[in-house]
Design a protein around this motif. Sequence first.
Motif, PDB file in Angstrom:
ATOM      1  N   GLY A  19       0.797  -1.225   0.000  1.00 24.31           N
ATOM      2  CA  GLY A  19       0.000   0.000   0.000  1.00 24.31           C
ATOM      3  C   GLY A  19       0.827   1.271   0.000  1.00 24.31           C
ATOM      4  O   GLY A  19       2.058   1.258   0.007  1.00 24.31           O
ATOM      5  N   LYS A  20       0.121   2.372  -0.006  1.00 23.89           N
ATOM      6  CA  LYS A  20       0.746   3.688   0.077  1.00 23.89           C
ATOM      7  C   LYS A  20      -0.241   4.613   0.768  1.00 23.89           C
ATOM      8  O   LYS A  20      -1.440   4.327   0.861  1.00 23.89           O
ATOM      9  N   PHE A  21       0.255   5.737   1.273  1.00 24.97           N
ATOM     10  CA  PHE A  21      -0.632   6.690   1.923  1.00 24.97           C
ATOM     11  C   PHE A  21      -1.648   7.213   0.914  1.00 24.97           C
ATOM     12  O   PHE A  21      -1.336   7.429  -0.259  1.00 24.97           O
ATOM     13  N   SER A  22      -2.856   7.418   1.393  1.00 24.24           N
ATOM     14  CA  SER A  22      -3.929   7.897   0.525  1.00 24.24           C
ATOM     15  C   SER A  22      -4.796   8.879   1.298  1.00 24.24           C
ATOM     16  O   SER A  22      -4.535   9.168   2.470  1.00 24.24           O
ATOM     17  N   GLU A  23      -5.808   9.395   0.635  1.00 22.18           N
ATOM     18  CA  GLU A  23      -6.675  10.368   1.286  1.00 22.18           C
ATOM     19  C   GLU A  23      -8.126  10.110   0.889  1.00 22.18           C
ATOM     20  O   GLU A  23      -8.413   9.728  -0.242  1.00 22.18           O
ATOM     21  N   ARG A  24      -9.014  10.304   1.852  1.00 17.66           N
ATOM     22  CA  ARG A  24     -10.449  10.193   1.627  1.00 17.66           C
ATOM     23  C   ARG A  24     -11.086  11.560   1.859  1.00 17.66           C
ATOM     24  O   ARG A  24     -10.505  12.424   2.512  1.00 17.66           O
ATOM     25  N   ASN A  25     -12.303  11.739   1.344  1.00 24.37           N
ATOM     26  CA  ASN A  25     -13.009  13.010   1.531  1.00 24.37           C
ATOM     27  C   ASN A  25     -13.152  13.375   3.002  1.00 24.37           C
ATOM     28  O   ASN A  25     -13.016  14.544   3.374  1.00 24.37           O
ATOM     29  N   GLU A  26     -13.427  12.378   3.852  1.00 25.12           N
ATOM     30  CA  GLU A  26     -13.672  12.673   5.267  1.00 25.12           C
ATOM     31  C   GLU A  26     -12.449  13.235   5.968  1.00 25.12           C
ATOM     32  O   GLU A  26     -12.565  13.937   6.973  1.00 25.12           O
ATOM     33  N   TYR A  27     -11.267  12.940   5.467  1.00 26.23           N
ATOM     34  CA  TYR A  27     -10.046  13.363   6.152  1.00 26.23           C
ATOM     35  C   TYR A  27      -9.986  14.874   6.334  1.00 26.23           C
ATOM     36  O   TYR A  27      -9.550  15.373   7.373  1.00 26.23           O
ATOM     37  N   GLN A  28     -10.391  15.615   5.313  1.00 25.25           N
ATOM     38  CA  GLN A  28     -10.298  17.074   5.391  1.00 25.25           C
ATOM     39  C   GLN A  28     -11.229  17.633   6.457  1.00 25.25           C
ATOM     40  O   GLN A  28     -10.867  18.557   7.196  1.00 25.25           O
ATOM     41  N   VAL A  29     -12.420  17.064   6.546  1.00 17.47           N
ATOM     42  CA  VAL A  29     -13.362  17.507   7.574  1.00 17.47           C
ATOM     43  C   VAL A  29     -12.830  17.182   8.960  1.00 17.47           C
ATOM     44  O   VAL A  29     -12.850  18.016   9.872  1.00 17.47           O
ATOM     45  N   ILE A  30     -12.343  15.964   9.128  1.00 17.20           N
ATOM     46  CA  ILE A  30     -11.797  15.563  10.420  1.00 17.20           C
ATOM     47  C   ILE A  30     -10.628  16.458  10.811  1.00 17.20           C
ATOM     48  O   ILE A  30     -10.529  16.913  11.954  1.00 17.20           O
ATOM     49  N   ALA A  31      -9.743  16.714   9.863  1.00 14.86           N
ATOM     50  CA  ALA A  31      -8.590  17.581  10.144  1.00 14.86           C
ATOM     51  C   ALA A  31      -9.032  18.993  10.512  1.00 14.86           C
ATOM     52  O   ALA A  31      -8.433  19.636  11.376  1.00 14.86           O
ATOM     53  N   ASP A  32     -10.075  19.481   9.874  1.00 18.93           N
ATOM     54  CA  ASP A  32     -10.584  20.815  10.204  1.00 18.93           C
ATOM     55  C   ASP A  32     -11.144  20.858  11.627  1.00 18.93           C
ATOM     56  O   ASP A  32     -11.029  21.870  12.320  1.00 18.93           O
ATOM     57  N   TRP A  33     -11.750  19.765  12.063  1.00 22.86           N
ATOM     58  CA  TRP A  33     -12.382  19.736  13.383  1.00 22.86           C
ATOM     59  C   TRP A  33     -11.376  19.547  14.518  1.00 22.86           C
ATOM     60  O   TRP A  33     -11.601  20.025  15.628  1.00 22.86           O
ATOM     61  N   VAL A  34     -10.307  18.825  14.270  1.00 23.55           N
ATOM     62  CA  VAL A  34      -9.322  18.538  15.320  1.00 23.55           C
ATOM     63  C   VAL A  34      -8.491  19.788  15.614  1.00 23.55           C
ATOM     64  O   VAL A  34      -8.015  20.453  14.693  1.00 23.55           O
ATOM     65  N   THR A  35      -8.327  20.097  16.871  1.00 22.45           N
ATOM     66  CA  THR A  35      -7.574  21.288  17.257  1.00 22.45           C
ATOM     67  C   THR A  35      -6.069  21.010  17.211  1.00 22.45           C
ATOM     68  O   THR A  35      -5.628  19.883  17.445  1.00 22.45           O
ATOM     69  N   PRO A  36      -5.264  22.021  16.908  1.00 24.93           N
ATOM     70  CA  PRO A  36      -3.806  21.835  16.849  1.00 24.93           C
ATOM     71  C   PRO A  36      -3.250  21.318  18.173  1.00 24.93           C
ATOM     72  O   PRO A  36      -3.656  21.750  19.248  1.00 24.93           O
ATOM     73  N   GLY A  37      -2.314  20.369  18.055  1.00 21.83           N
ATOM     74  CA  GLY A  37      -1.644  19.848  19.228  1.00 21.83           C
ATOM     75  C   GLY A  37      -2.458  18.881  20.061  1.00 21.83           C
ATOM     76  O   GLY A  37      -2.029  18.492  21.154  1.00 21.83           O
ATOM     77  N   ALA A  38      -3.625  18.478  19.576  1.00 23.06           N
ATOM     78  CA  ALA A  38      -4.503  17.597  20.343  1.00 23.06           C
ATOM     79  C   ALA A  38      -3.912  16.191  20.448  1.00 23.06           C
ATOM     80  O   ALA A  38      -3.026  15.792  19.681  1.00 23.06           O
ATOM     81  N   LYS A  39      -4.421  15.448  21.400  1.00 22.37           N
ATOM     82  CA  LYS A  39      -4.057  14.048  21.569  1.00 22.37           C
ATOM     83  C   LYS A  39      -5.171  13.206  20.953  1.00 22.37           C
ATOM     84  O   LYS A  39      -6.333  13.304  21.367  1.00 22.37           O
ATOM     85  N   VAL A  40      -4.819  12.375  19.964  1.00 25.07           N
ATOM     86  CA  VAL A  40      -5.812  11.694  19.130  1.00 25.07           C
ATOM     87  C   VAL A  40      -5.534  10.198  19.100  1.00 25.07           C
ATOM     88  O   VAL A  40      -4.375   9.768  19.017  1.00 25.07           O
ATOM     89  N   ILE A  41      -6.582   9.407  19.137  1.00 25.24           N
ATOM     90  CA  ILE A  41      -6.470   7.973  18.859  1.00 25.24           C
ATOM     91  C   ILE A  41      -7.341   7.654  17.654  1.00 25.24           C
ATOM     92  O   ILE A  41      -8.510   8.046  17.594  1.00 25.24           O
ATOM     93  N   ASP A  42      -6.747   6.992  16.668  1.00 20.43           N
ATOM     94  CA  ASP A  42      -7.429   6.636  15.422  1.00 20.43           C
ATOM     95  C   ASP A  42      -7.751   5.145  15.481  1.00 20.43           C
ATOM     96  O   ASP A  42      -6.839   4.305  15.504  1.00 20.43           O
ATOM     97  N   LEU A  43      -9.025   4.815  15.499  1.00 18.01           N
ATOM     98  CA  LEU A  43      -9.468   3.437  15.655  1.00 18.01           C
ATOM     99  C   LEU A  43      -9.803   2.842  14.293  1.00 18.01           C
ATOM    100  O   LEU A  43     -10.609   3.400  13.550  1.00 18.01           O
ATOM    101  N   ALA A  44      -9.147   1.717  13.982  1.00 16.49           N
ATOM    102  CA  ALA A  44      -9.117   1.151  12.633  1.00 16.49           C
ATOM    103  C   ALA A  44      -8.336   2.111  11.742  1.00 16.49           C
ATOM    104  O   ALA A  44      -8.843   2.643  10.759  1.00 16.49           O
ATOM    105  N   CYS A  45      -7.087   2.304  12.107  1.00 13.22           N
ATOM    106  CA  CYS A  45      -6.259   3.336  11.463  1.00 13.22           C
ATOM    107  C   CYS A  45      -5.719   2.908  10.116  1.00 13.22           C
ATOM    108  O   CYS A  45      -5.086   3.721   9.424  1.00 13.22           O
ATOM    109  N   GLY A  46      -5.936   1.643   9.695  1.00 14.06           N
ATOM    110  CA  GLY A  46      -5.432   1.215   8.396  1.00 14.06           C
ATOM    111  C   GLY A  46      -3.924   1.325   8.337  1.00 14.06           C
ATOM    112  O   GLY A  46      -3.205   0.859   9.213  1.00 14.06           O
ATOM    113  N   ASN A  47      -3.425   1.981   7.293  1.00 11.15           N
ATOM    114  CA  ASN A  47      -1.982   2.156   7.169  1.00 11.15           C
ATOM    115  C   ASN A  47      -1.503   3.499   7.708  1.00 11.15           C
ATOM    116  O   ASN A  47      -0.381   3.914   7.446  1.00 11.15           O
ATOM    117  N   GLY A  48      -2.377   4.202   8.457  1.00 13.35           N
ATOM    118  CA  GLY A  48      -1.966   5.440   9.108  1.00 13.35           C
ATOM    119  C   GLY A  48      -2.121   6.697   8.285  1.00 13.35           C
ATOM    120  O   GLY A  48      -1.612   7.748   8.668  1.00 13.35           O
TER     121      GLY A  48
END
Length: 222
Positions: A19-48
Amino acid sequence: YPDCVHPMNDNRNYDYTDGKFSERNEYQVIADWVTPGAKVIDLACGNGSLMKLLQERKQVECEGLELAPTGVEFCLRHGLKARVAPIDLAESYADYADDQFDYAVCNVTVQMVAYPEVLLDQMKRIAKRQIISFPNFGYITNRFDLLFRGRMPRPMIFGYDWYSTGHIHHLSVGDFRGFCRERQMTITREHHYGPALGKGRWPVVAQAWSNMFSIVAVFECV
């Protein structure tokens, strides 16, 4: 599709070896919602892929859980923190304290686990905010497929069939809202995708009918 080379890769047993890193539509929304420097756990993170994006854009402290060993191996090779664990068993979260994370994220996977209620309950316990996305099985073409063809709707299982998909707990936007009410989870914001919705920019009428016109829904809860 999840982060794998072939979109038709068996979604009951993902293989991220090539595989290789990829991007989905939801990623941009999630990134917009997450605050800078936050502590995050990604459940079913795939290849990261999402963790990598969040680290680059928001400088978060991030770790992931993933069932596929090849996904975890890919993460570790690229300097991302991850471990192999089922995300729908309480035992996987035994070492996490209440509110240990600012965000727990589960992107388009809640419908694929055996115990989604355990997953969502644990997300609420270990994180101050929960971000959940899923394909909306109440989408209008699914309704037509069932009504006129009398079969398990195929539009929202993305080319798979009833016997070959890992989507085992189909849910709609309405189902999720009902679950949140039952579990005292408050929806703080939501975002929806669909071809009639202008890249997720909802007109007022469509917003009121998201259970019918949303293809993929993204919710933030507390």
